[in-house]
Design an enzyme around this catalytic site. Structure first.
Site, PDB file in Angstrom:
ATOM      1  N   ASP A   1      -3.483   4.906   1.627  1.00  0.00           N
ATOM      2  CA  ASP A   1      -3.379   3.539   1.116  1.00  0.00           C
ATOM      3  C   ASP A   1      -4.535   3.327   0.164  1.00  0.00           C
ATOM      4  O   ASP A   1      -5.695   3.475   0.550  1.00  0.00           O
ATOM      5  CB  ASP A   1      -3.459   2.523   2.270  1.00  0.00           C
ATOM      6  CG  ASP A   1      -2.232   2.586   3.171  1.00  0.00           C
ATOM      7  OD1 ASP A   1      -1.165   3.030   2.689  1.00  0.00           O
ATOM      8  OD2 ASP A   1      -2.341   2.202   4.349  1.00  0.00           O
TER       9      ASP A   1
ATOM     10  N   ASP B   1      10.766   0.589   8.792  1.00  0.00           N
ATOM     11  CA  ASP B   1       9.732   0.185   9.741  1.00  0.00           C
ATOM     12  C   ASP B   1      10.365   0.044  11.122  1.00  0.00           C
ATOM     13  O   ASP B   1      11.417  -0.591  11.263  1.00  0.00           O
ATOM     14  CB  ASP B   1       9.105  -1.155   9.328  1.00  0.00           C
ATOM     15  CG  ASP B   1       8.226  -1.003   8.099  1.00  0.00           C
ATOM     16  OD1 ASP B   1       7.741   0.110   7.843  1.00  0.00           O
ATOM     17  OD2 ASP B   1       8.034  -2.003   7.379  1.00  0.00           O
TER      18      ASP B   1
END
Lengths: 192, 250
Positions: free
Chosen positions: B130, B11
């Protein structure tokens, strides 16, 4: 000086980055003069065969490339463009390697994406590479096996992982993205 | 034989690696290039950089980071996070990214997948999905997993493939961050129904979890973030373990 052929395909930078990491000077170019004066020429390529050949014709680089007598390395789409023709966009290619490029039949996941080893291999470009060593592939089309094949990878069917005809070399995998093993292949070419 | 891939995800915020669970408790974890190099040495097969920077301004930082990664890393890498235009994609590819992942923007406009695929090749489009299991079915979420949609997961994966996606990165919201294992049922279902590679994501907590998802779901790759960052599992040990379990890895 290594000339990397600039034409209408993606991610040419990564080839230059690999050449730079190995300590060689290079130029990304579509100028005939650079191709003629370079020590070696790399034909990189990620993209679509028809568009890529059109881009070479428009810049009149097709005839220059096939006339070269110095070591030339085709990578991925570069390998396919050095074949006779490709099913992708029904494209006439450069005709250095005596075979046709076809789409992988969908008996398994396509594109062939990831690290794969060899069914067999030979020759100076793959010096120091065992058949068990994995290199990184990402392609939906493959070049058939012919008299110029110097390495075979078997995914869905056996296809040319590497080819050679005189001063023309080519690999279907991406040596510039294949960690230490890929660096070895690049180095073998750069030291030819 | 084609190998199963292990993919660490980093990230990124403002050009730095951050660690945190579900975007909470975010801590600076240093230079992404240095961490990426460590993963390459340990045997990572690919890398994913997920930009969680909020503003467009800061996007310039991402471009220069991608240039540095491309110069120093010799394995393929994907860049994702809020990419919603073909121009963004062009800039990132030019900077050296091998693949781009799109999520919410692709749900809103599936033509974006075709545009990227036609211009740069299907191999560079990863459609990140997702997914969450709710009311007895797997549906698609957007906006970082916060907003449910009316799309069914398998249907959307098929549509993404039809539009030219080269790969599906499937993250289960039900297991993400829980370390309880990957969601095998939906991963298997998507893998079975589409003909492009599927990367399983969300829930990795042990080496057995990786074995189970490869053996039971048949996916091509598995992605994890925190267990690698926090050093709970090293990629080298994981690959040794998978090899012992007769799963082909590099």
């Amino acid at each position: 000086m290594i000339a990397i052929v600039k034409y209408n395909v993606g991610n040419i930078m990564s080839v230059q980055n690999a050449v730079t990491r190995l300590g060689y000077d290079s130029i990304i170019t579509d100028d005939k003069k650079d191709l003629l004066s370079a020590d070696k020429v790399i034909l990189p390529g990620v993209g679509e065969a028809g568009t890529a050949m059109k881009s070479l014709y428009e810049k009149q680089l097709d005839k220059v490339i096939i006339s070269l007598t110095k070591p030339v390395l085709g990578i991925c789409l570069g390998l396919q463009l050095l074949c006779r023709s490709s099913e992708e966009g029904n494209t006439q290619c450069l005709g250095i390697f005596d075979t046709h490029v076809k789409k992988l039949p969908p008996r398994d996941k396509v594109p062939h994406t990831g690290w794969d080893n060899f069914a067999w291999l030979q020759g100076d470009l793959l010096d120091g590479i065992d058949p068990d060593i994995d290199l990184f592939y990402v392609h939906s089309y493959y070049s058939g096996i012919c008299r110029h094949t110097t390495a075979v990878c078997d995914y869905i069917l056996p296809f040319s992982a590497a080819m050679k005809n005189g001063n023309f070399y080519a690999v279907q995998f991406h040596p510039e993205k294949s960690a230490a093993a890929g660096d070895r292949v690049m180095k073998n070419f750069l030291e030819l | 034989m084609l190998k199963k891939r292990i993919i660490p995800c980093l990230d990124i915020r403002d050009g730095r690696t951050v660690k945190g669970v579900k975007f909470i408790d975010i801590q600076d974890a240093g230079d992404p290039v240095e961490l990426a190099k460590r993963y390459v040495t340990e045997g990572a097969d690919e890398l994913v950089f997920l930009d969680i920077t909020a503003t467009v301004e800061k996007r310039k930082t991402l471009i220069s980071l991608v240039e540095r990664i491309a110069a120093e890393i010799n394995i393929p890498f994907t860049v994702g996070g809020g990419i919603d235009s073909i121009d963004d994609v062009g800039l990132l590819i030019k900077a050296g990214a091998d693949k781009i992942s799109v999520n919410t923007s692709a749900v809103k406009n599936p033509e974006l997948i075709s545009e990227i695929s036609n211009r740069f090749g299907s191999q560079c489009v990863v459609v990140a999905i997702d997914t969450g299991f709710i009311d007895n079915e797997w549906i698609v979420y957007v906006n970082g997993g916060r907003t449910p949609t009316s799309l069914k997961t398998v249907g959307w994966a098929l549509n993404a493939e039809k539009h030219g996606a080269g790969e599906i990165l499937l993250t289960s919201m039900n297991t993400d961050g829980t370390k309880s294992g990957f969601s095998i049922d939906i991963t298997r279902e998507v893998t079975k129904r589409i003909n492009i590679p599927v990367i399983a994501s969300g829930g990795a907590g042990s080496m057995e979890h990786f074995r189970d998802v490869f053996l039971s779901a048949g996916c091509s790759a598995a992605l994890a973030a925190s267990i690698f960052h926090f050093g709970e599992i090293s990629i080298r040990d994981l690959k040794k373990y998978l090899m012992e379990e007769n799963i082909a890895v590099r």
